[in-house]
Design a protein around this motif. Structure first.
Motif, PDB file in Angstrom:
ATOM      1  N   GLY A 433       0.779  -1.225   0.000  1.00 25.05           N
ATOM      2  CA  GLY A 433       0.000   0.000   0.000  1.00 25.05           C
ATOM      3  C   GLY A 433       0.809   1.273   0.000  1.00 25.05           C
ATOM      4  O   GLY A 433       0.271   2.360  -0.239  1.00 25.05           O
ATOM      5  N   TRP A 434       2.105   1.170   0.263  1.00 25.12           N
ATOM      6  CA  TRP A 434       2.924   2.384   0.285  1.00 25.12           C
ATOM      7  C   TRP A 434       3.145   2.934  -1.113  1.00 25.12           C
ATOM      8  O   TRP A 434       3.607   4.057  -1.280  1.00 25.12           O
ATOM      9  N   ARG A 435       2.792   2.152  -2.152  1.00 23.10           N
ATOM     10  CA  ARG A 435       2.842   2.654  -3.526  1.00 23.10           C
ATOM     11  C   ARG A 435       1.408   2.865  -4.003  1.00 23.10           C
ATOM     12  O   ARG A 435       0.667   1.904  -4.183  1.00 23.10           O
ATOM     13  N   PRO A 436       0.971   4.114  -4.184  1.00 24.84           N
ATOM     14  CA  PRO A 436      -0.425   4.383  -4.558  1.00 24.84           C
ATOM     15  C   PRO A 436      -0.856   3.640  -5.825  1.00 24.84           C
ATOM     16  O   PRO A 436      -1.979   3.128  -5.891  1.00 24.84           O
ATOM     17  N   LEU A 440      -3.896   0.939  -5.771  1.00 25.56           N
ATOM     18  CA  LEU A 440      -5.076   1.140  -6.616  1.00 25.56           C
ATOM     19  C   LEU A 440      -5.303  -0.079  -7.514  1.00 25.56           C
ATOM     20  O   LEU A 440      -6.435  -0.550  -7.656  1.00 25.56           O
ATOM     21  N   ALA A 441      -4.229  -0.610  -8.104  1.00 20.27           N
ATOM     22  CA  ALA A 441      -4.361  -1.756  -9.008  1.00 20.27           C
ATOM     23  C   ALA A 441      -4.864  -2.991  -8.264  1.00 20.27           C
ATOM     24  O   ALA A 441      -5.751  -3.707  -8.744  1.00 20.27           O
ATOM     25  N   ARG A 694       1.613   6.301 -18.533  1.00 20.53           N
ATOM     26  CA  ARG A 694       2.482   5.213 -18.080  1.00 20.53           C
ATOM     27  C   ARG A 694       1.977   4.625 -16.769  1.00 20.53           C
ATOM     28  O   ARG A 694       1.986   3.405 -16.569  1.00 20.53           O
ATOM     29  N   GLN A 695       1.547   5.467 -15.839  1.00 18.21           N
ATOM     30  CA  GLN A 695       1.044   4.987 -14.556  1.00 18.21           C
ATOM     31  C   GLN A 695      -0.251   4.198 -14.717  1.00 18.21           C
ATOM     32  O   GLN A 695      -0.471   3.195 -14.026  1.00 18.21           O
ATOM     33  N   LEU A 696      -1.118   4.632 -15.636  1.00 19.06           N
ATOM     34  CA  LEU A 696      -2.368   3.922 -15.860  1.00 19.06           C
ATOM     35  C   LEU A 696      -2.098   2.538 -16.448  1.00 19.06           C
ATOM     36  O   LEU A 696      -2.726   1.541 -16.061  1.00 19.06           O
ATOM     37  N   ARG A 697      -1.154   2.479 -17.386  1.00 15.68           N
ATOM     38  CA  ARG A 697      -0.787   1.172 -17.936  1.00 15.68           C
ATOM     39  C   ARG A 697      -0.163   0.291 -16.850  1.00 15.68           C
ATOM     40  O   ARG A 697      -0.371  -0.923 -16.821  1.00 15.68           O
ATOM     41  N   ILE A 702       0.023  -4.416 -13.025  1.00 18.70           N
ATOM     42  CA  ILE A 702       0.056  -4.951 -11.665  1.00 18.70           C
ATOM     43  C   ILE A 702      -1.195  -5.781 -11.396  1.00 18.70           C
ATOM     44  O   ILE A 702      -1.141  -6.851 -10.771  1.00 18.70           O
ATOM     45  N   GLU A 703      -2.333  -5.311 -11.889  1.00 16.43           N
ATOM     46  CA  GLU A 703      -3.584  -6.049 -11.711  1.00 16.43           C
ATOM     47  C   GLU A 703      -3.500  -7.424 -12.366  1.00 16.43           C
ATOM     48  O   GLU A 703      -3.910  -8.434 -11.788  1.00 16.43           O
TER      49      GLU A 703
END
Length: 785
Positions: A433-436, A440-441, A694-697, A702-703
């Motif tokens: 969780g320390w990486r938003p 989120l993913a 890039r973050q959305l991809r 990760i998902e």
């Protein structure tokens, strides 16, 4: 409805690619198995009856006394006659190279099953033709001369033939006289003649013969070799059903995506008067058309795969064989699986009101009610499975009971996925969780428990089966090798006909792969009127690093077939007699052996190999000692056979079940695609708030890896347990005195490779959904209603 369904597929083909792919892979697997196995069966049946491979009828003679060619040729409908006669397999040596060659009488032109690569078939007594494989193995060429061992005649090689691959050595041909006595004949019928009619004509016009269709003879020969039970094909088809089951889960997820994409279209149809049945019927028709299209594509795919496999084994020499009934059934199963997988999503989509179609996740009350029922059912199944597995250890047929307990246990694990997969994903979100972006993913992956569990279940099933196979085979190999090492401690033992010479030792010692050569001295004694060969049971073992077989001065160990009273007097000592199943001769201690007053001779050599499972070294030893000695004990042979069979089985079955993993990973891509569709406004809002493409991809990557990782790890853990259960239950089926110790093992490279492939495929599965989500502009995505 049929026209509308057809137009929907024709106008929007991109929507249905994933569905057709999943169907084609699953059906292609089944089709490839049927075509390949049928082709190999036909090839094997022809290889085992090669002289009959080009005949239509086999005629056998009750009492062959004179040639029957003329009488048989005169029968109405007979186009040609070939006296089959006898065949022989002889070793042929050329320098240091040798090969076993099966010689056939050279067939006439219309009966030839092999084309000539060079030269011609033999027509004289001192001529021969060899297959290209035999020439290559012996390093010969057309024009050279050979002399088979045991033959007084030398033969000139006058031709090279393109023969099929043979399991029984290489192939050669000798000249056949125009007229010769034979006990059986091959018959070719005229093109316009009926085989059964010609058979009747033969038995009527030529007394003292029996006629049978050549195809029937080949099948009977094959049945005698396979026991009339095609276990291999049934096993492979079972794996095909697993792939189809995983594909059905993927197809259901894919249809959920399609219906989500078309929810506005479905709502509009309902609004203009279409009934629930009409809309659902149209969707089912689409599923039928997609199933038929995917199944036909699977047939083409399966044919290609079967052709590649048959080319590798050599079975394609006689052409691919297509089992029509099997293939029709397979297409039907593919269509049925597609329709069955689409029915529930179709009914669910049409029964939801248009305003509710935007709700992708069930309500909290619905989810809680479903969870309680599922939990009770899963606890009962798992409890039943555990009880049966525990009880199986004491049952008469533990393997059958273990399988019976594994079924409810597996169902409990798979059906319970919605109960533990989402919490695991949320736990990962807490851990990272320390990486938003990661949080989120991972939370997104658990937002729809049913869909996340379905995706993970498909992977759990595929990975679990592969892990079960790997553990079972690795454990069987390790336990089997341990038992072989105990029973056959010597790699190779060569018994010579005469006293071993320095040349004999040098010949085997220079073979690449032989580490040490040990001479074993023996003496002949008489015990209770029985002549026995006795050897020192200490010294040779110490030379090769083994424990002494018998180092006791008061005991003689004899084979079980020796019947003598105990004790006996040998070498001035009184010895107690013990028997051993592993002993091939009498064994005494070094001191007792030295005291025996009898001449010592060395006719036995022990060979230690650098690699005990090397078939090449084993074959070279057999070839080198041929004629002067023979291999009488071979732990290397047993180890090599076990290792080869299990390694090939592991490789083949892992590759086959990899199809199920491939289909399951298509489902991962589908799940991410649906996730992108449902979260278009959310993704747009995140982009508007500053999230980069890039973050959305990365969130989708990760998902995907989380879904795949959870499914793969759970499947691997279950596979380890079921693999141990299967291996241990199999050993319990053996008699207690013959049962080797269980040595649990796992092949780390196969396991790590499996997980690595899954993670790499997860990355690939996230590419297209990630691009679609990242490339949509915030204003366009926020406009979606």
């Amino acid at each position: 409805m049929w026209r509308d369904a057809f137009n929907e597929i024709r106008l929007h083909p991109g929507r249905f690619v994933a569905t057709v792919m999943a169907i084609a892979i699953s059906v292609g697997f089944l089709a490839a198995v049927s075509i390949f196995v049928t082709t190999e069966q036909d090839s094997l049946s022809r290889a085992r009856t090669l002289p009959l491979s080009t005949s239509d009828i086999e005629v056998t003679v009750d009492s062959p006394e004179s040639p029957l060619q003329d009488k048989l040729k005169g029968v109405d409908g007979v186009a040609g006659v070939y006296p089959l006669g006898s065949q022989g397999t002889l070793p042929v040596t050329k320098g240091e190279k040798s090969a076993f060659v099966t010689f056939y009488a050279a067939p006439p032109q219309d009966f030839q099953w092999a084309e000539l690569a060079e030269g011609h078939y033999p027509s004289k007594e001192n001529e021969t033709a060899l297959s290209t494989a035999a020439l290559r193995e012996l390093g010969l060429k057309v024009g050279d001369t050979i002399k088979p061992e045991g033959s007084d005649v030398s033969f000139k090689v006058v031709g090279a033939t393109k023969d099929p691959k043979s399991m029984y050595g290489t192939i050669g041909y000798l000249a056949s006289g125009a007229e010769r006595v034979a006990s059986s004949y091959g018959i070719r019928v005229d093109k316009d003649a009926d085989v059964k009619t010609v058979m009747a004509n033969l038995t009527r016009d030529v007394p003292g013969i029996a006629a049978k269709e050549a195809s029937q003879v080949r099948q009977e020969n094959l049945d005698s070799a396979t026991g009339e039970f095609n276990l291999f094909k049934g096993m492979l088809q079972g794996f095909g059903v697993v792939a189809l089951l995983v594909g059905s889960i993927t197809i259901a997820n894919t249809f959920t995506i399609l219906l989500t994409q078309r929810r506005r279209q479905i709502a509009l149809l309902r609004a203009v008067g279409a009934s629930t049945g009409q809309v659902a019927g149209r969707l089912v028709i689409e599923a039928f058309l997609l199933g038929l299209l995917g199944s036909l594509a699977g047939l083409l795919l399966g044919t290609g795969v079967a052709a590649i496999g048959a080319s590798f084994t050599g079975g394609i020499y006689w052409g691919l064989k297509f089992p029509a009934v099997d293939l029709v059934v397979i297409v039907g199963v593919g269509v049925f699986a597609t329709v069955a997988s689409a029915v529930l999503p179709s009914i669910r989509a049409t029964r939801v009101k248009p305003i509710e179609a935007l709700q992708a996740v069930p309500t909290e009350v619905q989810a809680r009610r479903a969870s309680i029922v599922r939990m009770v059912l899963c606890v009962l199944l798992i409890g039943l499975g555990v009880a049966v597995v525990i009880a199986s250890r004491q049952m008469e047929f533990p393997l059958l009971w273990a399988i019976g307990g594994s079924v409810p246990l597996s169902l409990g694990i798979l059906l319970g996925a919605p109960l533990y997969v989402p919490p695991l994903l949320k736990g990962l979100a807490t851990l990272f969780g320390w990486r938003p972006t990661a949080r989120l993913a991972l939370l997104n992956a658990s937002r729809n428990p049913r869909r996340a569990a379905a995706t993970a279940t498909a992977l759990m099933l595929a990975v679990g089966l592969i892990a079960t196979l790997q553990v079972s085979i690795a454990t069987a190999r390790t336990s089997g090798l341990a038992a072989i090492n105990e029973r056959y401690p010597v790699d190779l033992a060569v018994q010579y006909k005469q006293e071993v010479t320095d040349q004999n030792r040098e010949q085997v010692g220079k073979i690449n792969g032989i580490e040490r050569v040990t001479s074993v001295a023996t003496k002949e004694i008489t015990v209770d009127g029985m002549e026995l060969v006795v050897r020192d049971g200490e010294t040779p073992e110490k030379e090769v690093g083994l424990k002494p077989t018998n180092g006791r001065d008061d005991v003689i160990v004899v084979p079980t077939w020796v019947e003598t009273s105990s004790p006996v007097r040998i070498g001035g000592r009184e010895l107690r007699v013990e028997t051993s199943e592993n002993a091939s001769m009498a064994l005494v201690s070094a001191d007792v052996f030295a005291d025996i007053d009898a001449p010592s001779e060395v006719k036995l050599l022990w060979l230690k190999m650098t690699d005990r499972s090397s078939v090449v070294v084993l074959k070279k030893v057999v070839e080198t000692t041929q004629g002067v000695g023979e291999v009488v004990e071979s732990g290397a042979f047993m180890a090599s056979l076990l290792t080869q069979v299990l390694d090939v089985l592991l490789m083949v079955l892992t590759a086959l079940l990899g199809v199920a993993v491939l289909v399951a990973l298509v489902g991962v891509g589908n799940t991410l695609g649906l996730s992108v569709l449902e979260r278009q406004r959310e993704s747009a809002l995140l982009r508007a708030l500053g999230m980069q493409r890039r973050q959305l991809r990365l969130t989708l990557l990760i998902e995907a890896m989380a879904l795949v990782g959870v499914g793969a790890i759970i499947g691997l853990a279950a596979g380890l347990f079921f693999g141990w259960l299967g291996a241990s239950s199999t050993l319990l089926m053996m008699a207690e005195g013959e049962r080797p110790d269980l040595v649990f093992a796992i092949d780390p490279w196969w396991t790590l490779g499996l997980i690595g492939v899954c993670l790499v495929a997860a990355c690939l599965a996230s590419v297209l959904p990630g691009r679609k989500a990242a490339n949509a502009t915030p204003t366009e995505a926020l406009a979606v209603e």
